[in-house]
Design a protein around this motif. Structure first.
Motif, PDB file in Angstrom:
ATOM      1  N   VAL A 333      36.727  34.836  32.353  1.00 58.97           N
ATOM      2  CA  VAL A 333      38.053  35.707  32.541  1.00 58.97           C
ATOM      3  C   VAL A 333      37.516  36.775  31.458  1.00 58.97           C
ATOM      4  CG1 VAL A 333      40.139  36.496  30.908  1.00 58.97           C
ATOM      5  CG2 VAL A 333      40.012  34.235  32.916  1.00 58.97           C
ATOM      6  N   GLY A 334      36.800  37.513  30.296  1.00 58.49           N
ATOM      7  CA  GLY A 334      35.992  37.844  29.378  1.00 58.49           C
ATOM      8  C   GLY A 334      35.158  38.916  30.306  1.00 58.49           C
ATOM      9  N   ALA A 335      34.319  38.249  30.918  1.00 58.72           N
ATOM     10  CA  ALA A 335      33.578  38.698  31.508  1.00 58.72           C
ATOM     11  C   ALA A 335      33.892  39.449  32.931  1.00 58.72           C
ATOM     12  CB  ALA A 335      32.004  38.187  32.216  1.00 58.72           C
ATOM     13  N   LEU A 336      35.260  38.964  33.179  1.00 62.11           N
ATOM     14  CA  LEU A 336      35.785  39.496  34.251  1.00 62.11           C
ATOM     15  C   LEU A 336      36.751  41.068  34.099  1.00 62.11           C
ATOM     16  CD1 LEU A 336      37.341  40.525  37.329  1.00 62.11           C
ATOM     17  CD2 LEU A 336      38.799  39.105  36.719  1.00 62.11           C
ATOM     18  N   SER A 337      36.803  41.206  33.091  1.00 63.07           N
ATOM     19  CA  SER A 337      37.946  42.383  31.888  1.00 63.07           C
ATOM     20  C   SER A 337      37.279  43.185  31.685  1.00 63.07           C
ATOM     21  CB  SER A 337      39.185  41.850  30.811  1.00 63.07           C
ATOM     22  OG  SER A 337      38.078  41.005  29.723  1.00 63.07           O
ATOM     23  N   ASN A 338      36.101  42.708  31.363  1.00 58.51           N
ATOM     24  CA  ASN A 338      35.298  43.267  30.234  1.00 58.51           C
ATOM     25  C   ASN A 338      33.982  44.368  32.089  1.00 58.51           C
ATOM     26  OD1 ASN A 338      35.806  43.132  27.815  1.00 58.51           O
ATOM     27  ND2 ASN A 338      33.734  42.090  27.832  1.00 58.51           N
ATOM     28  N   SER A 339      33.642  43.885  32.815  1.00 63.16           N
ATOM     29  CA  SER A 339      33.362  44.817  33.966  1.00 63.16           C
ATOM     30  C   SER A 339      34.094  45.655  34.919  1.00 63.16           C
ATOM     31  CB  SER A 339      32.296  43.550  35.311  1.00 63.16           C
ATOM     32  OG  SER A 339      33.663  42.607  35.606  1.00 63.16           O
ATOM     33  N   ALA A 340      35.294  45.171  34.937  1.00 64.70           N
ATOM     34  CA  ALA A 340      36.153  45.985  35.465  1.00 64.70           C
ATOM     35  C   ALA A 340      36.720  47.234  34.554  1.00 64.70           C
ATOM     36  CB  ALA A 340      37.864  44.654  35.840  1.00 64.70           C
ATOM     37  N   LEU A 341      36.992  46.996  33.678  1.00 69.47           N
ATOM     38  CA  LEU A 341      36.947  48.119  32.616  1.00 69.47           C
ATOM     39  C   LEU A 341      35.648  48.823  32.555  1.00 69.47           C
ATOM     40  CD1 LEU A 341      38.619  49.362  30.291  1.00 69.47           C
ATOM     41  CD2 LEU A 341      36.756  48.281  28.859  1.00 69.47           C
ATOM     42  N   ASN A 342      34.924  48.450  32.652  1.00 74.69           N
ATOM     43  CA  ASN A 342      33.049  49.406  32.144  1.00 74.69           C
ATOM     44  C   ASN A 342      32.988  49.947  34.328  1.00 74.69           C
ATOM     45  OD1 ASN A 342      32.631  49.345  29.882  1.00 74.69           O
ATOM     46  ND2 ASN A 342      31.814  46.805  30.637  1.00 74.69           N
ATOM     47  N   ALA A 343      33.992  49.189  35.171  1.00 77.01           N
ATOM     48  CA  ALA A 343      33.891  49.938  36.137  1.00 77.01           C
ATOM     49  C   ALA A 343      34.188  50.686  36.867  1.00 77.01           C
ATOM     50  CB  ALA A 343      33.987  48.740  37.266  1.00 77.01           C
ATOM     51  N   PHE A 344      35.897  51.130  36.250  1.00 74.57           N
ATOM     52  CA  PHE A 344      36.710  51.982  36.497  1.00 74.57           C
ATOM     53  C   PHE A 344      37.145  52.903  35.526  1.00 74.57           C
ATOM     54  CE2 PHE A 344      37.952  48.056  39.297  1.00 74.57           C
ATOM     55  CZ  PHE A 344      37.246  48.603  40.617  1.00 74.57           C
ATOM     56  N   GLN A 345      36.348  53.136  34.254  1.00 75.27           N
ATOM     57  CA  GLN A 345      36.440  54.022  33.184  1.00 75.27           C
ATOM     58  C   GLN A 345      36.735  55.948  34.101  1.00 75.27           C
ATOM     59  OE1 GLN A 345      34.328  52.734  30.075  1.00 75.27           O
ATOM     60  NE2 GLN A 345      35.336  53.167  28.717  1.00 75.27           N
ATOM     61  N   LYS A 346      35.719  55.966  34.395  1.00 75.37           N
ATOM     62  CA  LYS A 346      35.170  56.921  35.140  1.00 75.37           C
ATOM     63  C   LYS A 346      35.692  57.736  36.336  1.00 75.37           C
ATOM     64  CE  LYS A 346      30.480  56.654  32.481  1.00 75.37           C
ATOM     65  NZ  LYS A 346      28.976  57.105  32.477  1.00 75.37           N
ATOM     66  N   ALA A 347      36.613  58.815  35.919  1.00 80.21           N
ATOM     67  CA  ALA A 347      36.867  59.216  37.376  1.00 80.21           C
ATOM     68  C   ALA A 347      36.236  59.511  38.331  1.00 80.21           C
ATOM     69  CB  ALA A 347      38.239  60.425  36.723  1.00 80.21           C
ATOM     70  N   GLU A 348      35.453  60.163  37.664  1.00 78.31           N
ATOM     71  CA  GLU A 348      34.581  60.956  39.353  1.00 78.31           C
ATOM     72  C   GLU A 348      34.266  59.687  40.102  1.00 78.31           C
ATOM     73  OE1 GLU A 348      32.130  61.043  35.509  1.00 78.31           O
ATOM     74  OE2 GLU A 348      33.849  61.543  36.085  1.00 78.31           O
ATOM     75  N   SER A 349      33.678  58.546  39.427  1.00 75.69           N
ATOM     76  CA  SER A 349      32.900  57.243  39.878  1.00 75.69           C
ATOM     77  C   SER A 349      33.984  56.066  40.407  1.00 75.69           C
ATOM     78  CB  SER A 349      31.699  56.841  39.823  1.00 75.69           C
ATOM     79  OG  SER A 349      32.038  56.600  37.983  1.00 75.69           O
ATOM     80  N   ARG A 350      35.032  56.494  39.859  1.00 74.68           N
ATOM     81  CA  ARG A 350      36.409  55.262  40.344  1.00 74.68           C
ATOM     82  C   ARG A 350      36.279  54.687  41.791  1.00 74.68           C
ATOM     83  NH1 ARG A 350      41.248  57.458  36.830  1.00 74.68           N
ATOM     84  NH2 ARG A 350      39.049  56.611  35.359  1.00 74.68           N
ATOM     85  N   GLU A 351      36.511  55.352  42.709  1.00 73.24           N
ATOM     86  CA  GLU A 351      36.519  55.667  44.229  1.00 73.24           C
ATOM     87  C   GLU A 351      35.901  54.213  44.395  1.00 73.24           C
ATOM     88  OE1 GLU A 351      37.760  58.625  46.898  1.00 73.24           O
ATOM     89  OE2 GLU A 351      39.699  58.843  45.825  1.00 73.24           O
ATOM     90  N   ALA A 352      34.554  55.184  44.048  1.00 76.67           N
ATOM     91  CA  ALA A 352      32.791  54.064  44.607  1.00 76.67           C
ATOM     92  C   ALA A 352      32.991  53.023  44.132  1.00 76.67           C
ATOM     93  CB  ALA A 352      32.083  55.077  44.271  1.00 76.67           C
ATOM     94  N   ALA A 353      33.374  52.695  42.736  1.00 76.51           N
ATOM     95  CA  ALA A 353      33.526  51.363  42.214  1.00 76.51           C
ATOM     96  C   ALA A 353      34.541  50.722  42.720  1.00 76.51           C
ATOM     97  CB  ALA A 353      33.973  51.692  41.133  1.00 76.51           C
ATOM     98  N   ALA A 354      35.588  51.575  43.160  1.00 67.97           N
ATOM     99  CA  ALA A 354      36.728  50.643  43.752  1.00 67.97           C
ATOM    100  C   ALA A 354      35.971  49.896  45.397  1.00 67.97           C
ATOM    101  CB  ALA A 354      37.482  51.676  44.258  1.00 67.97           C
ATOM    102  N   ILE A 355      35.491  50.528  45.919  1.00 70.56           N
ATOM    103  CA  ILE A 355      35.008  49.954  47.064  1.00 70.56           C
ATOM    104  C   ILE A 355      33.390  48.670  46.928  1.00 70.56           C
ATOM    105  CG2 ILE A 355      32.993  51.074  49.061  1.00 70.56           C
ATOM    106  CD1 ILE A 355      35.048  53.693  49.138  1.00 70.56           C
TER     107      ILE A 355
END
Length: 394
Positions: A333-355
């Motif tokens: 759970v901790g690893a999931l929350s940390n990776s998700a936070l780091n994945a979607f933190q920057k707005a310019e790469s958010r769509e690519a991260a979501a895909i």
């Protein structure tokens, strides 16, 4: 070296090994079984991994006089659980483990490859990891649906203990699992006799099979996840604690020990990230130059735990699979929350991260290749397209 030994380092080393093993062996066990390992092969892999981890920690910490903590690749095991069985079964997975280990050695010795891994956009690497972890993190909820009387005690133990001491949350959940198994699960006749026979350590050699599907579905994603989520953060943890190791040789040595464990079913050995802070921190010793003993002690305890891996695997096999999956899910759970936070933190790469996240989390394979690889490709193409559009606008 003996003058540098201390009781404080002894205690922290034992604690590091126990936490490292207890908090993630369920993930490793489930991941190995998901790619086709039998109970005997999974036990063999746990034994080989634990002994390799211990020896690697002892060798590196003794040679460098730095608290170099070693672990198995927990995110890599979660990746295996998400990938599932490949055509050809566990021998194909073992072939992929060998390729991954060779890539880690090359990354340590051949700097351009190491730089190429480090150059993978962090949002995409984190999004892929989050997608890999998501399915397994559903397991605690599924365990309640399977049987509330069996699933709830595990989750409650994790929540209550974690509220006071996060470090002990997963070991508490593991303890609750043992109690549920002892008092809530009917043990089949003859199972206890089988458990007694498993007390003696044993390893099983698996003849590797090399296929393109195994290379792309398992070896490459496992290499990327291990480097990006374990080895590189492991170096960062050491630097935060004012140590300055040479990354290349450390990576290469972990790759060599991965090569040693792979024929027995071990997926990957790497620098520790979370437990590294325990050995490198002040709790290991007030003098930073004497903390390397904590990592050495942890290595010795890992070897001892590895010799008991057969009994651990046989004990776990007595329970419904969803219960050990629940423990594994809670551990991530901790690893999931940390990776998700780091994945979607920057707005310019958010769509690519979501895909990347969605394709990976879907678990869908194309052309026999797992979603983790396609998720990284899809996210990379989206990021490249976005950058291209931005350049055209200028």
């Amino acid at each position: 070296m003996l003058k540098d030994f201390s009781v404080q380092s002894l205690f922290m080393g034992c604690l590091t090994a126990f936490v490292g093993f207890a908090s993630s062996f369920a993930v490793v066990l489930h991941g190995l079984q998901a790619v086709g390992a039998t109970d005997a092969q999974a036990a063999s892999a746990l034994t080989a991994l634990s002994i390799s981890m211990g020896l690697c920690a002892i060798v590196l910490s003794t040679a460098t006089k730095l608290p170099v903590s070693i672990a198995w690749s927990t995110p890599g095991a979660a990746l295996l659980a998400n990938a599932g069985a490949v055509e050809g079964g566990f021998p194909v997975a073992v072939g992929a483990f060998l390729v991954c280990a060779a890539l880690i050695v090359i990354a340590g010795l051949f700097r351009p490859l190491g730089r190429a891994v480090a150059a993978i956009p962090a949002p995409l690497a984190n999004a892929m990891l989050a997608g890999v972890l998501l399915g397994l993190c559903f397991a605690p909820v599924k365990a309640i649906g399977f049987n509330p009387l069996l699933g709830l005690p595990i989750i409650i133990a994790w929540i209550v203990v974690g509220a006071f001491k996060r470090l002990w949350a997963v070991p508490a959940a593991l303890g609750a699992f043992a109690l549920v198994l002892a008092f809530g699960v009917k043990v089949p006749d003859g199972a206890l006799t089988s458990l007694q026979h498993s007390l003696l350590p044993s390893v099983e050699l698996v003849r590797p099979v090399f296929t393109v599907a195994g290379l792309i579905s398992i070896a490459l994603p496992l290499f990327i996840v291990t480097m990006a989520s374990q080895n590189i953060p492991g170096i960062a943890v050491l630097k935060v604690h004012h140590y300055d190791p040479r990354p290349g040789p450390l990576f290469a040595v972990t790759g060599v020990f991965s090569l040693m464990s792979a024929p027995f079913g071990g997926h990957a050995v790497n620098l520790a990230a979370i437990t590294a802070a325990m050995c490198a921190g002040q709790d290991a010793h007030a003098d930073p130059k004497r903390r390397y003993w904590a990592a050495i002690i942890a290595g010795v305890v890992y070897i001892i735990l590895g010799l008991l891996a057969g009994a651990v695997t046989a004990f776990v096999a007595l329970a419904p699979p969803i219960l050990i999956e629940a423990v594994a899910g809670l551990a991530l759970v901790g690893a999931l929350s940390n990776s998700a936070l780091n994945a979607f933190q920057k707005a310019e790469s958010r769509e690519a991260a979501a895909i990347t996240f969605l394709v990976t989390a879907s678990g869908v394979s194309f052309a026999g290749i797992s979603g983790a690889f396609w998720g990284l490709i899809a996210g990379g193409l989206m990021m490249a397209l976005s950058h291209g559009v931005q350049l055209l606008k200028r």
